[in-house]
Design an enzyme around this catalytic site. Structure first.
Site, PDB file in Angstrom:
ATOM      1  N   VAL A  60       0.785  -1.230   0.000  1.00  0.00           N
ATOM      2  CA  VAL A  60       0.000   0.000   0.000  1.00  0.00           C
ATOM      3  C   VAL A  60       0.819   1.283   0.000  1.00  0.00           C
ATOM      4  O   VAL A  60       0.503   2.224  -0.708  1.00  0.00           O
ATOM      5  CB  VAL A  60      -1.021  -0.001   1.149  1.00  0.00           C
ATOM      6  CG1 VAL A  60      -1.697   1.351   1.273  1.00  0.00           C
ATOM      7  CG2 VAL A  60      -2.078  -1.049   0.877  1.00  0.00           C
ATOM      8  N   CYS A  61       1.904   1.343   0.780  1.00  0.00           N
ATOM      9  CA  CYS A  61       2.647   2.617   0.844  1.00  0.00           C
ATOM     10  C   CYS A  61       3.181   3.011  -0.520  1.00  0.00           C
ATOM     11  O   CYS A  61       3.272   4.187  -0.832  1.00  0.00           O
ATOM     12  CB  CYS A  61       3.821   2.529   1.792  1.00  0.00           C
ATOM     13  SG  CYS A  61       3.380   1.948   3.401  1.00  0.00           S
ATOM     14  N   GLY A  62       3.561   2.016  -1.298  1.00  0.00           N
ATOM     15  CA  GLY A  62       4.110   2.318  -2.608  1.00  0.00           C
ATOM     16  C   GLY A  62       3.039   2.363  -3.667  1.00  0.00           C
ATOM     17  O   GLY A  62       3.337   2.475  -4.846  1.00  0.00           O
ATOM     18  N   SER A  63       1.801   2.291  -3.248  1.00  0.00           N
ATOM     19  CA  SER A  63       0.780   2.067  -4.259  1.00  0.00           C
ATOM     20  C   SER A  63       0.312   3.353  -4.901  1.00  0.00           C
ATOM     21  O   SER A  63       0.149   4.396  -4.274  1.00  0.00           O
ATOM     22  CB  SER A  63      -0.390   1.286  -3.655  1.00  0.00           C
ATOM     23  OG  SER A  63      -1.584   2.014  -3.770  1.00  0.00           O
TER      24      SER A  63
END
Lengths: 170, 181
Positions: A60-63
């Protein structure tokens, strides 16, 4: 995947009319009533960003979707709405949004699978998933920016913002 | 290695930045980070170790990129580090936060400031005024404009670095770049 990454991915051209679509909202409600669907006409008078993406539940953080969710207020400063489109179903989108506390509108190109993604040249037949394709459609329904990123590359929002700025500046 | 690099850093390193290391260093590493992001937490000791390894050859710059919708404490944590800067304690607070990433609510943030010798009540009151929010938001937008797509995002000597960033990977890239200088 090696053949896949070497393909040249060509989106619909800038300057053409964006194809219409009718996609179910990822809100966990299967009922096929009109209020559970979105079409291009629902965004008439707004700029619209279409973000096709392969699947919910990537890290998610890199999404890409988490970034676009964060940028909803910024996009609105340019009179733009954003929608995310994948082949995931209504329950999947709902769970993905709720788990990550996201407000972004996610639509389901679920049945017939990939129908509208194909119209936008954003469907990968080999994988049965959407490509990571981006479109900016202006208030008249004309495509002003189109790009297909390699599937493993999150394209960020730099080009989206510069397109919205140039639309605003006429 | 060249294909690891993409976008230019649009906002160059400037006086508003937090800069650790020698101004004349051969390498400038800029990180766009989120204090609540676990991947940034993983990057934190890696950057520390690189700073120890490369000493005066490396200068490190940290900019805020909080994904506030998915990380409820990220924005206040960023504001706290920026506020600590007003007391000359930016890097101390930055480190403290990354070393306690699982406890970032307001009482904890204030207690970290206190542990650095800052008056807790004053810090809390100033935090409530959001006086550093503008800086955090401006960092975020500068990141978006430079193609930051998630956290952590690194720029090395002004170019976005999209390659692997485990310790050995970055060490190798920086070593090669210093060799080229």
């Amino acid at each position: 995947m090696s053949n896949q990454s070497k393909r040249t991915l060509i989106p619909l051209a800038v300057g053409v009319k964006a194809p219409d679509f009718k996609l179910q909202i990822g809100n966990g409600d299967l009922n096929p009533v009109p209020e559970n669907f979105k079409s291009l006409g629902d965004y008439k008078g707004k700029n619209l960003i279409l973000a096709f993406y392969p699947a919910d539940w990537s890290a998610v953080c890199g999404s890409q979707i988490a970034l676009y969710n964060e940028l909803i207020p910024t996009f609105r400063e340019y009179d733009a709405e954003i929608i995310g489109i994948s082949v995931d179903g209504v329950f999947c989108h709902k769970a993905f949004k709720e788990t990550n506390n996201m407000a972004i509108e996610l639509l389901c190109d679920f049945e017939p699978k990939g129908k509208y993604s194909r119209d936008y040249k954003a469907y990968n037949e080999q994988l049965g998933l959407c490509e990571r394709a981006l479109y900016v459609v202006d208030k008249e329904g004309i495509i002003r920016y189109s790009y297909i990123s390699p599937m493993s590359v999150n394209p960020g929002a730099k080009e989206l913002l510069s397109t919205l700025k140039s639309i605003q500046n006429g | 290695m060249d294909n690891y690099f993409s976008y230019d850093l649009e906002t160059l390193v400037n006086d508003n930045d937090h800069i650790a290391g020698d101004p004349n260093a051969k390498i400038t590493l800029v990180e766009y980070g989120d204090y609540q992001c676990p991947y940034c937490g993983r990057a934190y000791p890696i950057v520390k170790k690189l700073q120890e390894d490369f000493k005066s050859d490396l200068r490190f710059v940290f900019r805020n990129f909080p994904l506030t919708q998915i990380h409820e404490y990220a924005f206040e944590a960023a504001e706290s580090a920026e506020l600590a800067d007003k007391y000359g304690k930016f890097w101390e607070m930055h480190d403290k936060i990354y070393e306690h990433q699982n406890k970032l609510d307001m009482p904890h943030l204030v207690s970290y400031a206190e542990s650095l010798g800052i008056n807790g009540t004053e810090f809390f009151n100033r935090l409530e005024t959001n006086e550093t929010a503008k800086k955090v938001k401006s960092d975020f937008m500068s990141g978006v404009e430079s193609g930051v797509n998630g956290t952590p995002s690194f720029f090395i000597n002004g170019k976005k670095y999209d390659g692997p960033w485990e310790y050995e990977d970055l060490k190798q890239v920086l070593t090669q770049m210093i060799g080229k200088e």
